[in-house]
Each structure stands twice: as C-alpha cells, then as structure tokens.
Scaffold this active site. Structure first.
Site, PDB file in Angstrom:
ATOM      1  N   CYS A 266     -13.876  30.786 -82.512  1.00  0.00           N
ATOM      2  CA  CYS A 266     -14.834  29.734 -83.834  1.00  0.00           C
ATOM      3  C   CYS A 266     -13.622  30.615 -84.509  1.00  0.00           C
ATOM      4  O   CYS A 266     -14.018  31.923 -85.142  1.00  0.00           O
ATOM      5  CB  CYS A 266     -15.703  29.947 -83.546  1.00  0.00           C
ATOM      6  SG  CYS A 266     -16.728  29.294 -85.129  1.00  0.00           S
TER       7      CYS A 266
ATOM      8  N   ASP B  28     -12.219  23.275 -78.519  1.00  0.00           N
ATOM      9  CA  ASP B  28     -12.006  25.349 -78.463  1.00  0.00           C
ATOM     10  C   ASP B  28     -10.883  25.342 -78.671  1.00  0.00           C
ATOM     11  O   ASP B  28     -10.739  26.279 -79.530  1.00  0.00           O
ATOM     12  CB  ASP B  28     -13.279  25.515 -77.457  1.00  0.00           C
ATOM     13  CG  ASP B  28     -13.993  26.456 -78.071  1.00  0.00           C
ATOM     14  OD1 ASP B  28     -12.919  27.221 -79.090  1.00  0.00           O
ATOM     15  OD2 ASP B  28     -14.749  27.192 -77.833  1.00  0.00           O
TER      16      ASP B  28
ATOM     17  N   HIS C 144     -17.176  33.177 -74.082  1.00  0.00           N
ATOM     18  CA  HIS C 144     -15.948  33.108 -74.883  1.00  0.00           C
ATOM     19  C   HIS C 144     -15.878  34.306 -74.489  1.00  0.00           C
ATOM     20  O   HIS C 144     -16.394  35.494 -73.530  1.00  0.00           O
ATOM     21  CB  HIS C 144     -15.856  33.160 -76.012  1.00  0.00           C
ATOM     22  CG  HIS C 144     -16.206  31.862 -76.889  1.00  0.00           C
ATOM     23  ND1 HIS C 144     -14.470  31.835 -77.165  1.00  0.00           N
ATOM     24  CD2 HIS C 144     -16.065  31.162 -76.880  1.00  0.00           C
ATOM     25  CE1 HIS C 144     -14.730  30.928 -77.843  1.00  0.00           C
ATOM     26  NE2 HIS C 144     -15.585  30.140 -77.733  1.00  0.00           N
TER      27      HIS C 144
HETATM   28  N1  COA Z   1     -15.648  14.037 -90.669  1.00  0.00           N
HETATM   29  C1  COA Z   1     -14.443  13.878 -91.540  1.00  0.00           C
HETATM   30  N2  COA Z   1     -14.953  13.811 -93.333  1.00  0.00           N
HETATM   31  C2  COA Z   1     -16.181  14.803 -92.837  1.00  0.00           C
HETATM   32  C3  COA Z   1     -16.364  14.658 -92.702  1.00  0.00           C
HETATM   33  C4  COA Z   1     -16.553  14.181 -91.171  1.00  0.00           C
HETATM   34  N3  COA Z   1     -17.366  14.952 -89.656  1.00  0.00           N
HETATM   35  N4  COA Z   1     -17.907  15.385 -92.713  1.00  0.00           N
HETATM   36  C5  COA Z   1     -17.264  16.172 -93.904  1.00  0.00           C
HETATM   37  N5  COA Z   1     -16.733  15.418 -94.549  1.00  0.00           N
HETATM   38  C6  COA Z   1     -16.080  14.604 -94.785  1.00  0.00           C
HETATM   39  C7  COA Z   1     -16.448  14.112 -96.513  1.00  0.00           C
HETATM   40  O1  COA Z   1     -16.943  12.906 -96.942  1.00  0.00           O
HETATM   41  C8  COA Z   1     -16.069  14.942 -98.248  1.00  0.00           C
HETATM   42  O2  COA Z   1     -15.191  14.425 -98.771  1.00  0.00           O
HETATM   43  P1  COA Z   1     -14.514  13.813 -99.821  1.00  0.00           P
HETATM   44  O3  COA Z   1     -14.298  15.305-100.107  1.00  0.00           O
HETATM   45  O4  COA Z   1     -13.525  12.575 -99.782  1.00  0.00           O
HETATM   46  O5  COA Z   1     -15.897  13.038-100.798  1.00  0.00           O
HETATM   47  C9  COA Z   1     -15.846  16.223 -97.389  1.00  0.00           C
HETATM   48  O6  COA Z   1     -15.220  16.171 -96.201  1.00  0.00           O
HETATM   49  C10 COA Z   1     -16.942  17.080 -98.275  1.00  0.00           C
HETATM   50  O7  COA Z   1     -18.134  17.114 -97.560  1.00  0.00           O
HETATM   51  P2  COA Z   1     -19.246  17.841 -97.011  1.00  0.00           P
HETATM   52  O8  COA Z   1     -20.869  16.900 -96.760  1.00  0.00           O
HETATM   53  O9  COA Z   1     -19.781  18.489 -98.986  1.00  0.00           O
HETATM   54  O10 COA Z   1     -19.016  18.811 -96.005  1.00  0.00           O
HETATM   55  P3  COA Z   1     -18.744  20.639 -96.480  1.00  0.00           P
HETATM   56  O11 COA Z   1     -17.513  20.675 -96.729  1.00  0.00           O
HETATM   57  O12 COA Z   1     -19.868  20.890 -96.898  1.00  0.00           O
HETATM   58  O13 COA Z   1     -18.723  21.198 -94.484  1.00  0.00           O
HETATM   59  C11 COA Z   1     -19.170  20.489 -92.351  1.00  0.00           C
HETATM   60  C12 COA Z   1     -19.160  20.553 -93.895  1.00  0.00           C
HETATM   61  C13 COA Z   1     -20.000  20.575 -91.205  1.00  0.00           C
HETATM   62  C14 COA Z   1     -18.219  19.042 -92.468  1.00  0.00           C
HETATM   63  C15 COA Z   1     -17.660  21.590 -92.262  1.00  0.00           C
HETATM   64  O14 COA Z   1     -18.078  22.619 -92.439  1.00  0.00           O
HETATM   65  C16 COA Z   1     -17.263  21.238 -90.856  1.00  0.00           C
HETATM   66  O15 COA Z   1     -16.796  20.428 -90.121  1.00  0.00           O
HETATM   67  N6  COA Z   1     -17.972  22.439 -89.841  1.00  0.00           N
HETATM   68  C17 COA Z   1     -17.081  22.246 -88.103  1.00  0.00           C
HETATM   69  C18 COA Z   1     -16.315  23.862 -88.485  1.00  0.00           C
HETATM   70  C19 COA Z   1     -15.747  23.602 -86.703  1.00  0.00           C
HETATM   71  O16 COA Z   1     -15.352  22.924 -86.062  1.00  0.00           O
HETATM   72  N7  COA Z   1     -16.474  24.850 -86.037  1.00  0.00           N
HETATM   73  C20 COA Z   1     -15.678  25.589 -85.346  1.00  0.00           C
HETATM   74  C21 COA Z   1     -16.773  24.754 -84.300  1.00  0.00           C
HETATM   75  S1  COA Z   1     -17.752  25.605 -83.785  1.00  0.00           S
HETATM   76 ZN    ZN Z   2     -16.927  27.985 -78.149  1.00  0.00          ZN
END
Ligand code: COA
Ligand code: ZN
Length: 313
Positions: A244, A16, A213
C-alpha cells in the site's frame, strides 16, 4: 467455491502489485498477464482499482482492463474501489466483485482514503444502496476488505474490538462479506488464528478470506495457521509484488507461486498449474523489467531442477 478445488487462491497482483510499482505496465501487458494467469487456473483475479488516475496513474485503464477480463470464461473479475465514485465506475464497467478498503486503523484510513473508518462505513452504505438499484443479475458482490487489522505502521496497535466493530458495521451497511487484510505485514500466526476466530464467531459464513503481506517473512506461516482453522480463501500476488503506497513500510503480498506450491504439496487442490503460473512471470519481466520479482519456487525451479539459480541468489 467450485467443488473441484479446496482452496481459492485470489490473484491480486494486477491491483495490489501494480499500485506500488514505479514502472508503468502497459494495457497490453496487463491484459496478457490476466489472460495467462486465468489460463494457469486462477479463478479470481483482482484486476485493477478504480481510483483517481491522478493519484495512481497505473490504474488509468481500469475500465478497459475489466472489459478484457470479463471476456475470460470462469473467472471472477474483482476490483478495488475506495469510494462511491470508484464503486460506480466499477459497476458501470461490469466488475463482478468490489472490495472496499475499510481501514480499522484511524490513522491509516485517513492516509489511505482521507476518511475515518466510520465515514468509510457510510460510504459503504451508499455503495451498497447503489448496488441494490442494479438488476439482480448485474449486482457485484461487495466485500469489506478490513485493512490494517493486525497492526498499523502509522498508528501502532489496532484494537481487536475495533476489528469486530468494523466487521459488524460493514455487514449492517450492506456488504456481502468481510475479509481481513494484514496490509502492513505485521501479523503473526497466533494472532491470525485469534482475530479470525473472533470475527468469525460473530459473522459466521459471511467471513471471506485473508489478504496477507510478507513484509516480515511470516506470510506462509500465517497461511498455515489460517488453514488449520479452516480458512480456504487467500489473496496472493504473482512474484510477490504489492504494497500500500499509503502505509509506510508496506511491501509485497505472499507470492502466488509459493502459496500454490505449499498448498498443492500439502494435498489441497487449487486448480492452478504451477508450471504455467511460474511462466507467467515472464510477462512481468518483459512488461515491467525494472521491478524486482520475488519467490522461492521460481528460483528453485518447480521440480527443484534449477538449483543453480537458487544457489546463485
Ligand atoms: N475515480 C476517479 N476519480 C475520482 C475518484 C475515483 N474513485 N474519486 C474521486 N475522484 C476525483 C474527483 O472527481 C475529484 O476530481 P476533480 O479534482 O476533477 O474535481 C478528485 O478526484 C478529488 O476528489 P475527492 O472526492 O476530493 O477525493 P480525495 O482527493 O479526497 O481522494 C480517494 C479520496 C478515496 C479517492 C483517494 O484517497 C484514493 O483513491 N484512495 C485510495 C488509495 C489506494 O488505492 N490505496 C491502496 C489500496 S488499499
Ligand atoms: Zn495489500
């Protein structure tokens, strides 16, 4: 919980905290931090998240960090994974606990994981199915970390009925337990008691801890309210790092050192050596020198002997 401690303090700083710092912490410093935090007595550390490195470059070394943490005895190696791909990567790395950020706020869910809360539950179901295919001794514990439970800076109010619905849906999807997170630091002590009890009345023993938090300064007041109703697991972050990046206005977690100080002073055993824990801050000072560090106990000195520093703040 081990019977030599009363309260489990779960350190979430490497996840975090670092997801929100501007400066990159090198892999070597992350490893030193985790090793030193465990040596200070912390039993559970959320060491990283399995997110796309393009989105959060800080987490590029997630698998290496998990591999390192797994070499430390008596430590639960926890991680965060926002989707199936992340959870599969986490399982492959050997994470022992995976928290899924299941946002109760529709707006925050879209901002954070680009899915609605219900779509996230479907992801949780697929993740739990993947877990069930692993040999029993390799299955991580999966926690649904309900986020923005106490209010959301994008959406505003978060309905308690929705919190309850998402808690039940998480367990139906196969999650082992449900934790409640005040992602945006909007909770107050009365609300903490009310909402925790509401969910606990429905899911009982499968209730996990609280992730608080300190955005509005009510962090430890919220912990106290939760202690009064029997909560014994709290997330916290060394030096109060955290927040976040996809929830506007979110800032750091409650400060691990201050939480341990309060708990120990009240007679709860945490297993943590406060002097050693405060010394771990030096690793942050060296590893991410430009990041501000927070915390009252470190400023005052553990024994209160460092008052000059406190006054000078
Ligand atoms: N680890 C590594 N690569 C990942 C991945 C993961 N967990 N999830 C998706 N990818 C890659 C995909 O393979 C794709 O790669 P490419 O462009 O080479 O084909 C790309 O990322 C996009 O994938 P997609 O499924 O369309 O994901 P997205 O862009 O819609 O993102 C999340 C969705 C969930 C992965 C993203 O929004 C995220 O990581 N959110 C969390 C944010 C966070 O940590 N917040 C704080 C904590 S609460
Ligand atoms: Zn948090």
């Amino acid at each position: 919980m081990a019977n030599d401690i009363d309260v489990l303090v779960s350190e979430v700083g490497p996840r975090d905290g670092l997801q929100n710092t501007k400066q990159f912490m090198s892999t070597e410093y992350k490893k030193r931090w985790i090793t030193a935090a465990a040596a200070a007595g912390l039993r559970e550390i959320e060491v990283c998240s399995f997110v796309p490195p393009k989105l959060i470059p800080q987490m590029i070394d997630a698998a290496e960090i998990v591999a390192h943490a797994l070499t430390i005895p008596n430590l639960t190696v926890a991680v965060l994974a926002p989707n199936l791909k992340g959870a599969l990567r986490a399982m492959e790395a050997g994470a022992q606990k995976i928290t899924l950020p299941v946002s109760v706020s529709h707006a925050h869910s879209l901002s954070n994981v680009r899915k609605t809360p219900d779509q996230m539950i479907e992801d949780a179901r697929r993740i739990c199915e993947a877990r069930d295919e692993l040999p029993k001794d390799k299955r991580p514990k999966i926690e649904s970390g309900l986020s923005t439970v106490f209010g959301c800076t994008i959406q505003g109010e978060v309905k308690e009925s929705e919190v309850l619905r998402m808690a039940v849906a998480s367990l139906e999807a196969g999650c082992d337990e449900v934790g409640l997170a005040d992602t945006t630091g909007m909770a107050n002590p009365a609300q903490i008691r009310r909402v925790y009890k509401l969910v606990q009345a429905e899911i009982g023993e499968r209730m996990a801890g609280l992730h608080i938090h300190n955005t509005r300064g009510l962090g430890l007041a919220n912990v106290l309210a939760a202690l009064d109703i029997g909560v014994r697991t709290f997330d916290a972050s060394l030096a109060g790092l955290g927040g976040c990046p996809f929830a506007p206005g979110a800032s750091g977690n409650i400060v691990t050192e201050d939480l341990v100080y309060m708990l120990e002073a009240m007679g709860f055993r945490t297993g943590v050596d406060l002097d050693k824990l405060v010394a771990v801050r030096n690793i942050l000072t060296e590893g991410i020198p430009e990041e501000p560090l927070y915390g009252y106990v470190a400023a005052a000195g553990v024994k209160g002997s460092d008052c000059a520093v406190a006054t000078a703040r």
